[in-house]
Design an enzyme around this catalytic site. Structure first.
Site, mmCIF file in Angstrom:
data_model
loop_
_atom_site.group_PDB
_atom_site.id
_atom_site.type_symbol
_atom_site.label_atom_id
_atom_site.label_comp_id
_atom_site.label_asym_id
_atom_site.label_seq_id
_atom_site.Cartn_x
_atom_site.Cartn_y
_atom_site.Cartn_z
ATOM 1 N N LYS A 35 0.832 -1.203 0.000
ATOM 2 C CA LYS A 35 0.000 0.000 0.000
ATOM 3 C C LYS A 35 0.869 1.257 0.000
ATOM 4 C CE LYS A 35 -0.404 -0.023 5.039
ATOM 5 N NZ LYS A 35 -1.293 0.035 6.207
ATOM 6 N N ARG A 132 -10.319 0.923 15.555
ATOM 7 C CA ARG A 132 -10.416 1.731 14.338
ATOM 8 C C ARG A 132 -11.526 1.157 13.466
ATOM 9 N NH1 ARG A 132 -4.473 2.386 11.783
ATOM 10 N NH2 ARG A 132 -4.911 0.190 11.383
ATOM 11 N N TYR A 258 17.776 29.481 7.744
ATOM 12 C CA TYR A 258 16.662 30.242 8.311
ATOM 13 C C TYR A 258 16.738 30.321 9.829
ATOM 14 C CZ TYR A 258 14.224 30.188 3.815
ATOM 15 O OH TYR A 258 13.857 30.373 2.502
ATOM 16 N N MET A 306 13.149 24.038 2.031
ATOM 17 C CA MET A 306 12.308 23.308 1.089
ATOM 18 C C MET A 306 13.126 22.535 0.068
ATOM 19 S SD MET A 306 9.297 24.689 -1.469
ATOM 20 C CE MET A 306 8.207 25.155 -0.133
#
Length: 365
Positions: A35, A132, A258, A306
Site C-alpha cells: 500500500k 479503528r 533560516y 524546502m
C-alpha cells in the site's frame, strides 16, 4: 540536466526482506503489503519484483489494487480498508480482489448481490482492541448468521485483526488481542485467520495463524521500538541520495540557514545538499541528524529548507561540489533519521515526493 537527487531502490534487498518475513512467519503464508505506493518505493515495481514469490498482496484501497492489475499481476489482492462504494464490490468479484469488510453498511452493500449471487471473496475484520475498524467479537455470531441468510457465507475467506502495540515488546496488549481473536473466531476453524503485521514477526511465540502481513519490514524499516532494520536482520531498500552543490567555510560566530538556528563555534567546512522538505526529507530533522558522503558519516546543521539542507563537512574534508550525499541508505539507516526527526521510517519512506525520481537497481553496491 536535471539535478541528481534520486531514490535508489534495491529490488533484491526487497526480495531478501520478503524471504526473511516468510522465514519468520513459520507455517503462515505471507501476503506482501504494498500500500501507499509500495511504501513510497513504487507499487508497480515493488509488486513486480515480488511476483514470483508472493502468493498474495495487500493494499489499502481499490485504486492501489487496480495499479497491481495494470502492472500485469494476477495474484489475489486484499483490500485492507475494504470498499468505499457498493459498486466496488462488483469490481472486486471481477478482478479477484478480496475486500476486508468491517462495517454494517458494507454488509448492506453485500446484500444487493443476494439475487445474483455474484459475491466477491472477502474477509471480515474483527475489532480486538485497536478500535479503528471491525466488528466487535460479541457481534460476530450475528454477522455470520446474516451472511448465511444472504448466501454469502461460502465466499467468506476468513477473519483479520490488527495489533495496536506489537511494536512494543513490553506491552501485554498483543497477547490480549490474540486471545480475544482466537476466542472470537473459534467457532469457524475451517476459515483462515490473519493478524500478523511486521512487528508480530519479531515477537517470540506469537501465533501468526494462516496469513501474515509484512509491510515496513519488506522495505528495511524497523517495526520494533528501539531497534533499527539492520539490527533485525533487514536490508535497506531505498537509498536517498542528493548532490553536494557548494561548499564553503563558515567562520566562527556565523550562522547558517533560516532563523540563524545554527551558530558555528569555530571555523567549520560546510556544504549545501540539493534536497529538502519539498522532496519529502523531514523538516524536523535538526542539527546532528546523520548523513554520509563517500561512506563517511557527517551531520546536518541548521534548519532543513524546502529545497536544500546544510551539512558539516568536518569529518569529510575531501568532499567537493558534485559529490553524492546519502541522506539514508546503507551507511545511515532510515530509522536513525526518523528518530532524529521525531517520527518513524514509515512516514519518511512514504513521504518522498514525485519530484524525486526512483532508480530501480538489481542490487546496491
Amino acid at each position: 540536466m536535471p539535478r541528481q537527487t534520486t531514490a535508489y531502490i534495491d529490488l533484491e534487498a526487497l526480495r531478501n526482506n520478503y524471504r526473511t518475513a516468510c522465514a519468520r512467519a513459520g507455517s503462515a503464508a505471507a501476503m506482501a503489503v504494498v500500500k501507499a505506493d509500495g511504501y513510497g518505493h513504487g507499487i508497480a515495481q515493488v509488486a513486480l519484483a515480488l511476483a514470483d514469490v508472493a502468493p498474495k498482496y495487500a493494499v489499502a484501497c481499490i485504486e492501489e489494487a487496480e495499479a497491481i492489475r495494470a502492472a500485469g499481476i494476477s495474484q489475489p489482492v486484499v483490500l485492507l480498508q475494504g470498499v468505499h462504494a457498493c459498486d466496488d464490490l462488483g469490481d472486486c468479484e471481477r478482478r479477484h480482489f478480496e475486500p476486508v469488510l468491517h462495517s454494517e453498511h458494507q454488509l448492506d452493500w453485500l446484500a444487493r448481490f443476494e439475487r445474483s449471487g455474484d459475491f466477491p471473496r472477502f474477509w471480515l475484520k474483527i475489532n480486538t482492541g485497536m478500535n479503528r475498524l471491525g466488528f466487535r467479537p460479541d457481534d460476530l455470531h450475528a454477522v455470520m448468521a446474516r451472511l448465511e441468510k444472504l448466501g454469502a457465507d461460502s465466499r467468506l475467506l476468513g477473519f483479520v485483526s490488527h495489533f495496536a502495540c506489537a511494536d512494543d515488546s513490553n506491552s501485554p496488549m498483543t497477547a490480549t488481542q490474540t486471545t480475544t481473536f482466537e476466542a472470537a473466531t473459534s467457532s469457524w476453524p475451517e476459515l483462515m485467520r490473519s493478524v500478523g503485521n511486521s512487528a508480530a514477526h519479531f515477537i517470540p511465540g506469537q501465533p501468526l495463524f494462516d496469513w501474515s502481513r509484512p509491510g515496513i519490514m519488506l522495505y528495511g524499516g524497523s517495526p520494533i521500538i528501539g531497534k533499527t532494520g539492520p539490527e533485525l536482520g533487514l536490508e535497506p531498500v531505498m537509498s536517498l541520495e542528493a548532490p553536494l552543490i557548494t561548499t564553503r567555510v563558515v567562520k566562527a560566530g556565523e550562522t547558517v540557514g533560516y532563523g540563524g538556528a545554527w551558530i558555528a563555534d569555530q571555523d567549520t567546512p560546510m556544504g549545501m545538499v540539493a534536497v529538502g522538505y519539498g522532496d519529502g526529507y523531514p523538516r524536523h530533522a535538526g542539527t546532528g541528524t546523520p548523513a554520509a558522503i563517500g561512506g563517511r558519516r557527517i551531520r546536518l546543521i541548521g534548519r532543513v529548507s524546502m529545497d536544500m539542507l546544510a551539512v558539516d563537512l568536518s569529518d569529510a574534508p575531501a568532499a567537493r561540489a558534485g559529490d553524492s550525499v546519502e541522506l539514508w541508505g546503507r551507511t545511515v539507516g532510515v530509522d536513525e533519521v526518523a528518530s532524529c526527526a521525531g517520527t518513524i521510517s514509515y512516514e519518511l519512506l512514504t513521504g518522498i515526493t514525485r519530484r524525486v525520481p526512483r532508480n530501480y537497481l538489481k542490487h546496491l553496491a
